[in-house]
Design a protein around this motif. Structure first.
Motif, PDB file in Angstrom:
ATOM      1  N   LYS A   1       0.469  -1.287  -0.209  1.00 23.80           N
ATOM      2  CA  LYS A   1      -0.026  -0.263  -0.089  1.00 23.80           C
ATOM      3  C   LYS A   1       1.191   1.099   0.179  1.00 23.80           C
ATOM      4  N   TRP A   2       2.178   1.517   0.803  1.00 20.54           N
ATOM      5  CA  TRP A   2       2.842   2.614   1.275  1.00 20.54           C
ATOM      6  C   TRP A   2       3.768   2.729  -0.188  1.00 20.54           C
TER       7      TRP A   2
ATOM      8  N   SER B   1       1.407   4.657  -2.720  1.00 20.52           N
ATOM      9  CA  SER B   1       0.565   6.048  -1.823  1.00 20.52           C
ATOM     10  C   SER B   1       1.894   6.943  -1.918  1.00 20.52           C
TER      11      SER B   1
ATOM     12  N   GLN C   1       2.465   9.560  -1.206  1.00 21.86           N
ATOM     13  CA  GLN C   1       2.721  10.798   0.017  1.00 21.86           C
ATOM     14  C   GLN C   1       3.944   9.713   1.079  1.00 21.86           C
TER      15      GLN C   1
ATOM     16  N   ARG D   1      -3.820   3.173  -9.024  1.00 15.67           N
ATOM     17  CA  ARG D   1      -2.071   3.032  -8.735  1.00 15.67           C
ATOM     18  C   ARG D   1      -1.652   5.228  -9.161  1.00 15.67           C
TER      19      ARG D   1
END
Length: 391
Positions: free
Chosen positions: A189-190, A193, A195, A236
């Motif tokens: 997930k990270w 992402s 951020q 994504r």
């Protein structure tokens, strides 16, 4: 063969930030760093949760009072100890690398950092200047570059066995994320992402690995590039899960790079093929002990790790940890790099600039170029794959 007798009076007192329970990368760092007795794990900020950090660290043999809930606390506390840490490895999400690395350098520590080392080349250049000012060394974990046959390939290019380099084809294209697995996978997930991951996904996560191999083996510098990237899994976006890059190198050579996480059915497909005027070589990380060598007009041959026909003074031979015919792999490659990091840290501590200048390892310059690749690919892709100057 590998020199296992090379030792320091005392191993480096070493810590980790990140890499806690269940971290595949954390385990790889610990296995590699401690394999040759050049590093000893004495502290860590393995997890943001103090109890989990302490529980995990003590299970590794770290004293409970040296398991910290944060890197700032660790750097401050360890600086006050006579037996405080001398080096740290950073195995955290991309967005944290810059601030942790900067704090470590300011604390007087040598650093091994996961890539990309920062989000911008400006930040990476700042870390380079800070490391020079502090007399510290930054190693960047391009783990595949420690394979002996990669070093053999580098030596062959440097000796002119291929002739003038004309084409470099690079790819790292696996299929493990061909669906939206991040819905149930926090570790993925990270990475998708912005951020936490930064401006790219596969370009920064895997594309930089094979790009570094291309730079390291050939010594060539990119002049300009064109990139198109896609988000085949729409959620994504704006991060890509597939990218194609065309490159022109200084001196006239050309190249391509394919980075993908949606190459369905593929395990890794990390390959690099270097074509010269006289011959070509090809290395594939799923068969890391072999290097394919093709001379125009002669039968293709496969060079095997550990054999006497390889260059005896190349790192490709001296890094062998076991005789030819036995399989060496991922952990051996990482251990070879940590061995080199230790030699660099030691040379810096002794202000031995001659050794530092002669010792090859993936350092801050390698980290800078990985960040620059990501920046320039985004710049090109945002302009409909326009050609952009690399520097």
């Amino acid at each position: 063969m590998f020199n296992e007798e090379r030792r320091f009076e005392q191993p480096f007192r070493w810590a980790m930030v990140g890499g806690g329970r269940g971290s595949q990368i954390g385990y790889a760092h610990r296995s590699a760093a401690q394999r040759d007795g050049l590093f000893t794990l004495v502290a860590g900020a393995f997890d943001l949760d103090p109890q989990r950090c302490r529980d995990f660290g003590t299970n590794l043999g770290v004293a409970a009072d040296r398991c910290y809930a944060g890197y700032k606390e660790m750097f401050e506390a360890e600086a006050g100890r006579a037996d405080g840490i001398q080096a740290v490895s950073i195995a955290t999400p991309n967005s944290t690398h810059y601030e942790i690395c900067k704090a470590a350098l300011n604390a007087g520590l040598h650093v091994v950092c996961e890539k990309p080392i920062t989000f911008t080349t400006e930040e990476a250049e700042e870390l380079k200047a800070l490391a020079a000012d502090k007399g510290r060394v930054i190693g960047v974990m391009y783990g595949y570059s420690g394979f002996p046959m990669v070093q053999q390939a580098r030596e062959m290019v440097q000796r002119g066995d291929l002739g003038e380099i004309r084409v470099i084809n690079m790819q790292f294209a696996h299929g493990f994320h061909n669906e939206e697995y991040e819905k149930n996978d926090p570790g993925l997930k990270w990475r998708v992402s912005p951020q936490a991951s930064g401006p790219t996904y596969v370009l920064g996560d895997i594309g930089t690995h094979v790009f570094f191999l291309g730079e390291m083996i050939t010594g060539l510098e990119v002049e300009r590039l064109s990139c198109m990237r896609q988000s085949f899994i729409p959620s994504r976006a704006p991060l890509e899960d597939n990218a194609h890059v065309m490159m022109q190198f200084k001196g006239g050579a050309v190249g391509t790079l394919w980075a993908s996480a949606v190459n369905a059915g593929s395990m890794h497909q990390q390959k690099i093929r270097i074509v010269g005027a006289k011959a070509s070589i090809e290395w594939w990380d799923e068969y890391p002990n072999q290097l394919r060598y093709e001379i125009q007009g002669e039968p293709a041959r496969v060079l095997e790790r550990g054999m006497n026909y390889l260059y005896q003074d190349a790192a490709g031979v001296s890094a062998n940890r076991i005789g030819g015919g036995h399989a060496e792999g991922f952990f051996e490659s990482w251990a070879n790099l940590y061995h080199r990091f230790a030699l660099a840290f030691d040379a810096a501590d002794r202000d031995d600039q001659a050794t530092l200048s002669e010792l090859w390892f993936p350092g801050i310059d390698a980290g800078i170029e990985g960040v620059r690749l990501c920046e320039k690919c985004v710049e090109s892709a945002d302009q409909n794959a326009a050609w952009v100057e690399y520097k």
